[in-house]
Enzyme design. Structure first.
Site, PDB file in Angstrom:
ATOM      1  N   ASP A 148      -1.789   4.430   0.826  1.00  0.00           N
ATOM      2  CA  ASP A 148      -1.043   3.214   1.186  1.00  0.00           C
ATOM      3  C   ASP A 148       0.147   3.080   0.248  1.00  0.00           C
ATOM      4  OD1 ASP A 148      -0.133   0.741   1.958  1.00  0.00           O
ATOM      5  OD2 ASP A 148      -1.961  -0.363   1.417  1.00  0.00           O
ATOM      6  N   SER A 190     -10.015   0.357  -1.874  1.00  0.00           N
ATOM      7  CA  SER A 190      -8.609   0.608  -2.164  1.00  0.00           C
ATOM      8  C   SER A 190      -8.456   0.798  -3.675  1.00  0.00           C
ATOM      9  CB  SER A 190      -7.787  -0.591  -1.680  1.00  0.00           C
ATOM     10  OG  SER A 190      -6.431  -0.437  -1.992  1.00  0.00           O
ATOM     11  N   GLU A 233      -0.484   4.619   5.198  1.00  0.00           N
ATOM     12  CA  GLU A 233      -0.288   3.207   5.549  1.00  0.00           C
ATOM     13  C   GLU A 233       1.071   2.731   5.032  1.00  0.00           C
ATOM     14  OE1 GLU A 233      -3.652   0.985   4.148  1.00  0.00           O
ATOM     15  OE2 GLU A 233      -2.674  -0.953   4.380  1.00  0.00           O
ATOM     16  N   LYS A 261      -5.017  -7.351   9.334  1.00  0.00           N
ATOM     17  CA  LYS A 261      -5.362  -8.337   8.298  1.00  0.00           C
ATOM     18  C   LYS A 261      -5.193  -9.699   8.931  1.00  0.00           C
ATOM     19  CE  LYS A 261      -3.908  -5.982   4.110  1.00  0.00           C
ATOM     20  NZ  LYS A 261      -2.679  -5.713   3.351  1.00  0.00           N
ATOM     21  N   LYS A 293      -9.126   4.841  -0.374  1.00  0.00           N
ATOM     22  CA  LYS A 293      -7.679   4.680  -0.112  1.00  0.00           C
ATOM     23  C   LYS A 293      -6.961   4.677  -1.451  1.00  0.00           C
ATOM     24  CE  LYS A 293      -5.149   0.466   1.065  1.00  0.00           C
ATOM     25  NZ  LYS A 293      -5.020  -0.613   2.080  1.00  0.00           N
ATOM     26  N   ASP A 337       0.839  -1.775   8.332  1.00  0.00           N
ATOM     27  CA  ASP A 337       0.203  -2.959   7.748  1.00  0.00           C
ATOM     28  C   ASP A 337       1.253  -4.080   7.770  1.00  0.00           C
ATOM     29  OD1 ASP A 337      -0.739  -4.933   6.012  1.00  0.00           O
ATOM     30  OD2 ASP A 337      -1.313  -3.607   4.389  1.00  0.00           O
ATOM     31  N   GLY A 370      -7.552  -5.856   3.601  1.00  0.00           N
ATOM     32  CA  GLY A 370      -8.046  -6.875   2.678  1.00  0.00           C
ATOM     33  C   GLY A 370      -6.943  -7.424   1.801  1.00  0.00           C
ATOM     34  N   LYS A 399      -3.526   4.025  -3.541  1.00  0.00           N
ATOM     35  CA  LYS A 399      -2.203   3.424  -3.527  1.00  0.00           C
ATOM     36  C   LYS A 399      -1.218   4.471  -4.043  1.00  0.00           C
ATOM     37  CE  LYS A 399      -2.972  -0.860  -2.212  1.00  0.00           C
ATOM     38  NZ  LYS A 399      -2.294  -1.461  -1.050  1.00  0.00           N
TER      39      LYS A 399
END
Ligand code: SMG
Ligand code: MG
Length: 373
Positions: A194, A140, A219, A268, A166, A244, A296, A168
């Site tokens: 995400d 991430s 996400e 998660k 991934k 998520d 995570g 952000k």
């Protein structure tokens, strides 16, 4: 198998991150982690709490988690198990009268399960139903000040072997960075984004521009409780929607699936109250043909060991945010998890298969407290 618990230690450790990690809700520079150690007649077990310092990702935060563990969860567990001990499968029911606080509950249940499995000699992966002995790893990548900085960071991770990236995103840092990464690394790179709930449904047309980049998923674009709005967004954009923050239980997962709010779920364990509930979500999603992957919370080797075991279940068909120890910390508290050809091995020893190394643990500990009946 019932385990008699004689007491529980709550330990806080300070773990500086190798680089700041910026998301749509804030910047993390150091992880203030709460570890739970359950002491039994036969040995001990460890759990790591996913809660961060501040209630931004979700309503839980580390001081609050420690407080609810000390005041309610641990006394309830010790009371319930005072006579005959408890099986890890019973922990959820014992803690259920207390609303919410899933990350705190997860840490306690994990520690009990670890203690139990260390006693029986079974590994976490074996107990949960792991179907492979190593898992592919994603990473991430936080929000950066500039696109060239982002490209450098992604380049380093790709070179290290990460099989999926991934990014952000947030309003103002979305289409252009994604375009730049896609152009630089080509169409074969497994890429996803995400938003950590940074958008609203009024951004639907803007988010649909991401469809051009062939992402694995987006996400949590919308707010945690925007289940219906996620279903509507899914009709406007082609990129698969993954939830998520919205999914805090198997019941939420069932609702999201039947509403069409997502076609993929980030599991998660802390967010959903533990590895047993995480496995229930896996089972449910698998029955519906919904892929899941392991998220995570910048875990140390303790949480990572358990996450890697979970990620080895058969329905975890997408690479997880299960990065190597050095993505987070210069020195982990366990033997470090090191990527091999983009994969991490699932630990095979009893329980989590790893434990904190005493000297390293001592160095980073900021406080401990002991709770007994
Ligand atoms: O553990 O590699 C990790 C971090 C993965 O991006 C990650 N986690 O929303 O999925 C998420 C975030 C939550 C924590 S951000 C500080
Ligand atoms: Mg997320």
């Amino acid at each position: 198998m019932k385990t008699k618990i004689s007491g529980v230690e709550l330990r806080r450790i300070a773990m500086p991150l190798v680089a700041p990690f910026r998301t749509s809700f804030g910047v993390e520079t150091s992880r203030d982690v709460l570890l739970v150690r359950v002491v039994t007649a036969d040995g001990e077990g460890w759990g790591e709490c996913g809660a961060m310092s501040e209630p931004r990702y979700c309503s839980e935060y580390v001081d609050g988690a420690q407080n609810v563990l000390r005041s309610f969860l641990i006394p309830a567990l010790l009371g319930a198990g005072a006579k005959d001990g408890v099986d890890a499968q019973e922990v959820g029911r014992i803690l259920d009268p207390f609303t919410g606080h899933r990350m705190a509950k997860a840490a306690l249940e994990t520690a009990v399960l670890d203690a139990q499995l260390r006693t029986t000699g079974e590994s976490f992966g074996g107990y949960l139903g792991a179907a492979r002995d190593r898992v592919p790893c994603g990473v991430s990548v936080g929000i950066m000040d500039t696109v060239p900085q982002l490209l450098d960071a992604v380049d380093r991770y790709v070179t290290e072997g990460y099989v999926r990236i991934k990014l952000k995103i947030e309003p103002g840092w979305d289409i252009e960075p994604v375009r730049a990464v896609r152009e630089r690394f080509g169409d074969d790179l497994l890429l996803q984004v995400d938003a950590n709930a940074a958008y609203t449904l009024t951004d639907a047309q803007h988010l649909a521009k991401l469809d051009a980049f062939d992402l694995l998923l987006i996400e949590q674009p919308l707010a945690n409780d925007d289940m219906v709005q996620h279903a509507q967004l899914g009709k406007v954009m082609r990129t698969p929607i993954c939830l998520d923050e919205s999914i805090e239980s198997a019941a939420h997962a069932a609702a999201a699936i039947s509403l069409g709010a997502c076609s993929i779920i980030n599991v998660k364990p802390g967010r959903v109250g533990g590895y047993l509930e995480a496995r229930r979500i896996h089972d449910l999603a698998r029955a519906h043909g919904i892929p899941v992957w392991c998220g995570g919370m910048l875990e140390t080797g303790i949480g990572r060991a358990a996450n890697v075991a979970l990620a080895a279940l058969p329905g975890f068909t997408l690479p997880g945010d299960t990065s190597g120890s050095h993505r987070y910390f210069a020195t982990d508290i366990t033997e470090p998890f090191v990527l091999d050809d983009g994969h991490l091995d699932v630990p095979t020893g009893p329980g989590l298969g790893v434990a904190p190394l005493p000297d390293l643990l001592k160095e980073v500990t900021t406080s401990t407290e002991w709770i007994e009946l």
